[in-house]
Structures are given as structure tokens and as C-alpha cells.
Design a protein around this motif. Sequence first.
Motif, PDB file in Angstrom:
ATOM      1  N   SER A  14       0.873  -1.174   0.000  1.00  0.00           N
ATOM      2  CA  SER A  14       0.000   0.000   0.000  1.00  0.00           C
ATOM      3  C   SER A  14       0.905   1.216   0.000  1.00  0.00           C
ATOM      4  O   SER A  14       2.090   1.120   0.321  1.00  0.00           O
ATOM      5  CB  SER A  14      -0.904  -0.008   1.235  1.00  0.00           C
ATOM      6  N   ASN A  15       0.358   2.378  -0.336  1.00  0.00           N
ATOM      7  CA  ASN A  15       1.183   3.585  -0.412  1.00  0.00           C
ATOM      8  C   ASN A  15       1.140   4.388   0.868  1.00  0.00           C
ATOM      9  O   ASN A  15       0.096   4.532   1.496  1.00  0.00           O
ATOM     10  CB  ASN A  15       0.732   4.468  -1.586  1.00  0.00           C
ATOM     11  N   ASP A  16       2.305   4.902   1.278  1.00  0.00           N
ATOM     12  CA  ASP A  16       2.410   5.817   2.406  1.00  0.00           C
ATOM     13  C   ASP A  16       2.224   7.232   1.863  1.00  0.00           C
ATOM     14  O   ASP A  16       3.092   7.752   1.161  1.00  0.00           O
ATOM     15  CB  ASP A  16       3.782   5.677   3.071  1.00  0.00           C
ATOM     16  N   ALA A  17       1.096   7.836   2.200  1.00  0.00           N
ATOM     17  CA  ALA A  17       0.780   9.146   1.630  1.00  0.00           C
ATOM     18  C   ALA A  17       1.731  10.241   2.098  1.00  0.00           C
ATOM     19  O   ALA A  17       1.933  11.234   1.402  1.00  0.00           O
ATOM     20  CB  ALA A  17      -0.656   9.526   1.995  1.00  0.00           C
ATOM     21  N   VAL A  24       5.291  -2.299   2.439  1.00  0.00           N
ATOM     22  CA  VAL A  24       5.255  -3.673   1.966  1.00  0.00           C
ATOM     23  C   VAL A  24       5.228  -4.630   3.148  1.00  0.00           C
ATOM     24  O   VAL A  24       6.031  -4.509   4.080  1.00  0.00           O
ATOM     25  CB  VAL A  24       6.483  -3.989   1.077  1.00  0.00           C
ATOM     26  N   GLY A  25       4.285  -5.545   3.111  1.00  0.00           N
ATOM     27  CA  GLY A  25       4.219  -6.614   4.097  1.00  0.00           C
ATOM     28  C   GLY A  25       4.267  -7.956   3.395  1.00  0.00           C
ATOM     29  O   GLY A  25       4.229  -8.025   2.152  1.00  0.00           O
ATOM     30  N   TYR A  26       4.347  -9.021   4.188  1.00  0.00           N
ATOM     31  CA  TYR A  26       4.474 -10.358   3.594  1.00  0.00           C
ATOM     32  C   TYR A  26       3.545 -11.347   4.263  1.00  0.00           C
ATOM     33  O   TYR A  26       3.269 -11.268   5.468  1.00  0.00           O
ATOM     34  CB  TYR A  26       5.929 -10.832   3.683  1.00  0.00           C
ATOM     35  N   ILE A  27       3.071 -12.279   3.455  1.00  0.00           N
ATOM     36  CA  ILE A  27       2.190 -13.339   3.910  1.00  0.00           C
ATOM     37  C   ILE A  27       2.880 -14.669   3.632  1.00  0.00           C
ATOM     38  O   ILE A  27       3.212 -14.970   2.483  1.00  0.00           O
ATOM     39  CB  ILE A  27       0.834 -13.303   3.162  1.00  0.00           C
ATOM     40  N   ILE A  28       3.121 -15.435   4.678  1.00  0.00           N
ATOM     41  CA  ILE A  28       3.708 -16.769   4.528  1.00  0.00           C
ATOM     42  C   ILE A  28       2.596 -17.795   4.671  1.00  0.00           C
ATOM     43  O   ILE A  28       1.820 -17.744   5.638  1.00  0.00           O
ATOM     44  CB  ILE A  28       4.793 -17.032   5.587  1.00  0.00           C
ATOM     45  N   VAL A  29       2.507 -18.711   3.729  1.00  0.00           N
ATOM     46  CA  VAL A  29       1.472 -19.743   3.754  1.00  0.00           C
ATOM     47  C   VAL A  29       2.139 -21.109   3.666  1.00  0.00           C
ATOM     48  O   VAL A  29       2.838 -21.405   2.693  1.00  0.00           O
ATOM     49  CB  VAL A  29       0.485 -19.581   2.574  1.00  0.00           C
ATOM     50  N   GLY A  32      -1.651 -24.665   4.882  1.00  0.00           N
ATOM     51  CA  GLY A  32      -2.884 -24.122   5.416  1.00  0.00           C
ATOM     52  C   GLY A  32      -2.723 -23.212   6.614  1.00  0.00           C
ATOM     53  O   GLY A  32      -3.721 -22.726   7.164  1.00  0.00           O
ATOM     54  N   HIS A  33      -1.493 -22.961   7.040  1.00  0.00           N
ATOM     55  CA  HIS A  33      -1.221 -22.056   8.155  1.00  0.00           C
ATOM     56  C   HIS A  33      -0.573 -20.785   7.625  1.00  0.00           C
ATOM     57  O   HIS A  33       0.296 -20.830   6.741  1.00  0.00           O
ATOM     58  CB  HIS A  33      -0.312 -22.725   9.189  1.00  0.00           C
ATOM     59  N   ILE A  34      -0.974 -19.647   8.186  1.00  0.00           N
ATOM     60  CA  ILE A  34      -0.557 -18.352   7.654  1.00  0.00           C
ATOM     61  C   ILE A  34       0.045 -17.482   8.753  1.00  0.00           C
ATOM     62  O   ILE A  34      -0.467 -17.434   9.868  1.00  0.00           O
ATOM     63  CB  ILE A  34      -1.761 -17.598   7.039  1.00  0.00           C
ATOM     64  N   VAL A  35       1.152 -16.800   8.400  1.00  0.00           N
ATOM     65  CA  VAL A  35       1.715 -15.745   9.232  1.00  0.00           C
ATOM     66  C   VAL A  35       1.810 -14.489   8.380  1.00  0.00           C
ATOM     67  O   VAL A  35       2.316 -14.532   7.253  1.00  0.00           O
ATOM     68  CB  VAL A  35       3.112 -16.118   9.777  1.00  0.00           C
ATOM     69  N   ALA A  36       1.309 -13.376   8.909  1.00  0.00           N
ATOM     70  CA  ALA A  36       1.409 -12.088   8.232  1.00  0.00           C
ATOM     71  C   ALA A  36       2.480 -11.250   8.919  1.00  0.00           C
ATOM     72  O   ALA A  36       2.491 -11.140  10.147  1.00  0.00           O
ATOM     73  CB  ALA A  36       0.076 -11.360   8.266  1.00  0.00           C
ATOM     74  N   ILE A  37       3.394 -10.672   8.134  1.00  0.00           N
ATOM     75  CA  ILE A  37       4.482  -9.848   8.669  1.00  0.00           C
ATOM     76  C   ILE A  37       4.313  -8.409   8.186  1.00  0.00           C
ATOM     77  O   ILE A  37       4.240  -8.150   6.982  1.00  0.00           O
ATOM     78  CB  ILE A  37       5.850 -10.395   8.221  1.00  0.00           C
ATOM     79  N   ASP A  38       4.218  -7.474   9.137  1.00  0.00           N
ATOM     80  CA  ASP A  38       4.097  -6.038   8.834  1.00  0.00           C
ATOM     81  C   ASP A  38       3.018  -5.723   7.794  1.00  0.00           C
ATOM     82  O   ASP A  38       3.258  -4.962   6.845  1.00  0.00           O
ATOM     83  CB  ASP A  38       5.435  -5.479   8.331  1.00  0.00           C
ATOM     84  N   PRO A  39       1.816  -6.272   7.938  1.00  0.00           N
ATOM     85  CA  PRO A  39       0.832  -6.102   6.864  1.00  0.00           C
ATOM     86  C   PRO A  39       0.187  -4.721   6.823  1.00  0.00           C
ATOM     87  O   PRO A  39      -0.340  -4.245   7.835  1.00  0.00           O
ATOM     88  CB  PRO A  39      -0.232  -7.154   7.211  1.00  0.00           C
ATOM     89  N   PRO A  40       0.210  -4.051   5.670  1.00  0.00           N
ATOM     90  CA  PRO A  40      -0.697  -2.915   5.486  1.00  0.00           C
ATOM     91  C   PRO A  40      -2.120  -3.489   5.440  1.00  0.00           C
ATOM     92  O   PRO A  40      -2.315  -4.632   5.024  1.00  0.00           O
ATOM     93  CB  PRO A  40      -0.302  -2.348   4.116  1.00  0.00           C
ATOM     94  N   GLY A 196      10.440  -3.978   4.592  1.00  0.00           N
ATOM     95  CA  GLY A 196       9.143  -3.338   4.728  1.00  0.00           C
ATOM     96  C   GLY A 196       8.869  -2.274   3.690  1.00  0.00           C
ATOM     97  O   GLY A 196       7.785  -1.690   3.657  1.00  0.00           O
ATOM     98  N   HIS A 197       9.864  -2.021   2.821  1.00  0.00           N
ATOM     99  CA  HIS A 197       9.722  -1.070   1.716  1.00  0.00           C
ATOM    100  C   HIS A 197      10.555  -1.605   0.555  1.00  0.00           C
ATOM    101  O   HIS A 197      11.436  -2.444   0.729  1.00  0.00           O
ATOM    102  CB  HIS A 197      10.216   0.320   2.108  1.00  0.00           C
ATOM    103  N   GLY A 198      10.311  -1.100  -0.623  1.00  0.00           N
ATOM    104  CA  GLY A 198      11.128  -1.492  -1.762  1.00  0.00           C
ATOM    105  C   GLY A 198      10.776  -2.858  -2.309  1.00  0.00           C
ATOM    106  O   GLY A 198       9.662  -3.363  -2.133  1.00  0.00           O
ATOM    107  N   GLU A 199      11.760  -3.479  -2.974  1.00  0.00           N
ATOM    108  CA  GLU A 199      11.553  -4.739  -3.672  1.00  0.00           C
ATOM    109  C   GLU A 199      12.277  -5.875  -2.948  1.00  0.00           C
ATOM    110  O   GLU A 199      13.306  -5.654  -2.313  1.00  0.00           O
ATOM    111  CB  GLU A 199      12.114  -4.637  -5.097  1.00  0.00           C
TER     112      GLU A 199
END
Length: 210
Positions: A14-17, A24-29, A32-40, A196-199
Motif C-alpha cells: 500500500s502507499n504511504d501518503a 510492503v508486508g508479507y504473507i507466509i502460507v 494451510g497455516h498463515i503468518v502475516a508480517i508487517d501487513p498494510p 518493509g519497503h522497496g523490492e
Amino acid sequence: MLKPVMKDVFSIASNDAELGVELVGYIIVKEGHIVAIDPPMLPGLPQALSVLGKVDAVIITSFAHLRGAPFLARLTGSKLFIPLVQDTPRLDRKDFIRFHHLENAENYDENTSLPLGLKATYVRGENVEGNVWFNEMFLSMGKTVFGGDAARGEREKLIIFPQGIFPDAEGKIVNANRKVLSGVLSRLNPENYMGGHGEPVIGKPEAFKL
């Protein structure tokens, strides 16, 4: 919404206005189990994740990356993990927790057993010009490291904070932060980095020789 990055890992952005940069956040799957890291927090995210499995945990790498984590944890009925980092000139951890109503969140440090086998490593920048420019946990999964603000990927290279974000004419801040990061990355020996930012920087171990 969810962009495949590598096996079992998706990114979400998502964009920081205020700064005009992507959050940028990440979803690990895994199975069937999920962890979200720094999610917008994006509309429809909980519903999208429910298709992939059960959200076991939402983890923030730093207090600067609270973002939509508390809301996502509440909507998915999952645990919210917050890092046991030290205070800085701009962070009073207890006050932050009280202000954001995080009293029921679970604290984690380098000795915590995190979901999906993630391992935490504390990364703290030097105090330069009256501020600590990053104060966070790296989260490792095999040869992949998830970070917060310490560095971001750009054209398959690591850009050390605060390059391109805040002025650092003489390079004092970047040089101090490079020294810290070099030591941490040499211990972790990653091949992939997702900040958490960039690529993401994928399959480029040479990028971590700072």
C-alpha cells in the motif's frame, strides 16, 4: 492484492501518503497455516487470507510498522506479536503499547518460538545525531530474512536506511547503519531479503556483502 514472491511467500503493498513510498508486508502460507508480517491493511484482506488457510499470527518487526496489524489480528482471531526492542530517544515502548492498546499482544524476542519456525534477530542502529534510525527484529526462515526499515531492496541490491528517505549529506547515518547490518547479515548468511519497503532481493547472496 497478494503478489507471489517465492514459494509459500506473497507480498502485499500500500502507499504511504506522507513519504510517497510503498508499505510492503508479507504473507507466509504453509500447509494451510498463515503468518502475516508487517501487513498494510487493505479492504478484503482477511477474506482473501481465509481462502488460503488459517491466520495463526500477525507479527510486526518494529513499532514503526504497526500498520494494520492489530486490526488484521482482531479480524482473523490470531495472535499479534510485538518485538521486545529497547527504548530509543523517540520510542518509549510502554507508552506506545498503552497508546495503541496493545496490552494483550504477545511480546517476542530472539528466544521466542514463533509460528512456522520463524526466528528473530534483534537489529538496532547506532545512535547518530540523537536518534536510532532503526530498531527492529529480523525474522528468518531458512535462507530468507524479513526486515523492517533497516534496508530495502532496489534493483537487486540492498539500500541501507535512510538513503533516499531522509537527508544524510555526509553519510554518517548510513555508514553507522552499514556497520551494524554487515555484522548481522554475516551471521544470518541469507540468500533472500524482504524488507518493509522497496523490492524483494531474491537469490542474490552477493547483495548482502556490505
